[in-house]
Design a protein around this motif. Structure first.
Motif, PDB file in Angstrom:
ATOM      1  N   GLY A  77     -35.573  47.200 -20.729  1.00 34.38           N
ATOM      2  CA  GLY A  77     -36.619  47.718 -19.869  1.00 34.38           C
ATOM      3  C   GLY A  77     -37.819  48.204 -20.649  1.00 34.38           C
ATOM      4  O   GLY A  77     -37.728  48.528 -21.833  1.00 34.38           O
ATOM      5  N   ASP A  78     -38.961  48.282 -19.976  1.00 36.44           N
ATOM      6  CA  ASP A  78     -40.217  48.637 -20.646  1.00 36.44           C
ATOM      7  C   ASP A  78     -40.214  50.048 -21.216  1.00 36.44           C
ATOM      8  O   ASP A  78     -40.917  50.326 -22.189  1.00 36.44           O
ATOM      9  CB  ASP A  78     -41.380  48.515 -19.662  1.00 36.44           C
TER      10      ASP A  78
ATOM     11  N   GLY B  43     -37.111  41.145 -20.042  1.00 31.25           N
ATOM     12  CA  GLY B  43     -37.065  42.556 -19.710  1.00 31.25           C
ATOM     13  C   GLY B  43     -37.821  42.831 -18.428  1.00 31.25           C
ATOM     14  O   GLY B  43     -38.131  41.905 -17.676  1.00 31.25           O
ATOM     15  N   SER B  44     -38.153  44.094 -18.198  1.00 29.75           N
ATOM     16  CA  SER B  44     -38.768  44.421 -16.920  1.00 29.75           C
ATOM     17  C   SER B  44     -39.297  45.843 -16.884  1.00 29.75           C
ATOM     18  O   SER B  44     -38.724  46.741 -17.496  1.00 29.75           O
ATOM     19  CB  SER B  44     -37.722  44.250 -15.807  1.00 29.75           C
TER      20      SER B  44
ATOM     21  N   HIS C  65     -39.372  47.192 -13.922  1.00 29.44           N
ATOM     22  CA  HIS C  65     -38.743  47.614 -12.665  1.00 29.44           C
ATOM     23  C   HIS C  65     -37.429  48.337 -12.934  1.00 29.44           C
ATOM     24  O   HIS C  65     -36.814  48.170 -13.987  1.00 29.44           O
ATOM     25  CB  HIS C  65     -38.488  46.403 -11.767  1.00 29.44           C
ATOM     26  N   ASN C  66     -36.998  49.085 -11.991  1.00 30.19           N
ATOM     27  CA  ASN C  66     -35.803  49.892 -12.158  1.00 30.19           C
ATOM     28  C   ASN C  66     -34.546  49.037 -12.060  1.00 30.19           C
ATOM     29  O   ASN C  66     -34.074  48.729 -10.972  1.00 30.19           O
ATOM     30  CB  ASN C  66     -35.766  51.005 -11.104  1.00 30.19           C
TER      31      ASN C  66
ATOM     32  N   ILE D  91     -30.631  43.919 -15.004  1.00 31.59           N
ATOM     33  CA  ILE D  91     -31.003  43.943 -16.417  1.00 31.59           C
ATOM     34  C   ILE D  91     -29.790  44.177 -17.306  1.00 31.59           C
ATOM     35  O   ILE D  91     -29.824  43.895 -18.520  1.00 31.59           O
ATOM     36  CB  ILE D  91     -32.095  45.011 -16.674  1.00 31.59           C
TER      37      ILE D  91
END
Length: 245
Positions: free
Chosen positions: A176-177, A196-197, A199-200, A217
């Motif tokens: 994740g970011d 990745g992302s 977002h939650n 993820i």
């Protein structure tokens, strides 16, 4: 004809690489740009990429030889996604065109195979710069013939003499970011080769049939795992999307 601008520029006067493409940007991240180069060019960045297996290494370089044993493994087992390399120009300037991926080659089915997905981008590095060397994986054309800007890596099928075999072993883990660490180690440039992302808990993926799905993820990223099976067009195994999104 003399009044036409070079093909590298638009009527706005911006080079093509400076022109933002909203379709290629995640709305959550917003349109991202690199820091200005010494010549004033400001690269517009993108947030989506195709699937490659194993690490991309330097096979975009003209000095890379796909005719070596390592090169043959990378060609056969690395480019097994829907989006594949069109060919390769070697250091002698000789271009070899590779076979195109056709619908019939996606034997797992277009509805079961990811075409593109969101890149891993650390929130602290949304604006790419020469500092921290983001250029090689974010700024188009910096190296690797821009492979890193349009492709991201996942683990391969895990088969072969060892998991270290190129394109058949481990790839980077989706991240994740906001994650400053991956596992117990500080986030590194290698992690930016992953998907990745922002977002939650999910990464958005476009499948070969045009459908969009949220992929957990925390999906199994190991060789031969669920992420490999979703990304590979011809491994003969499919994944129940309802169980992972």
């Amino acid at each position: 004809a003399k009044d036409l601008q070079p093909f590298t520029e638009l009527q706005s006067g911006l080079a093509l690489v400076e022109t933002p493409m909203p379709t290629y940007s995640c709305p959550t991240r917003g349109q991202r740009f690199a820091e200005p180069r010494a010549d004033g060019v400001v690269f517009a960045l993108g947030d989506y990429a195709g699937v490659f297996f194993g690490f991309l290494l330097d096979q975009g370089s003209p000095s890379f030889d796909y005719n070596t044993p390592v090169g043959q493994v990378l060609k056969e087992y690395g480019w097994r996604g829907i989006i594949s390399k069109a060919g390769h120009r070697n250091s002698s300037g000789v271009y070899t065109q590779w076979p195109r991926v056709k619908s019939k080659d996606i034997t797992d089915g277009t509805s079961n195979t990811i075409a593109i997905m969101e890149k891993a981008v650390w929130s602290q590095r949304y604006t790419a710069s020469s500092e921290w060397s983001e250029g090689w994986y974010e700024i188009p054309g910096w190296s690797h013939n821009a492979h890193q800007t349009t492709m991201r890596s996942v683990s391969g099928d895990g088969k072969g003499a060892s998991l270290g075999t190129p394109a058949r072993g481990y790839g980077p883990t989706p991240v994740g970011d906001d994650a400053a660490t991956v596992g117990s180690t500080p986030r590194s440039e290698t992690d930016e080769q992953a998907f990745g992302s922002p977002h939650n808990g999910i990464m958005l993926a476009v499948f070969g049939d045009g459908s969009v799905h949220g992929i957990n993820i925390d999906i199994d990223p190991d060789p031969g795992g669920a992420l490999f099976r979703l990304g590979c067009r011809d491994d003969g195994e499919t994944v129940d999307l309802g169980s992972i999104n």
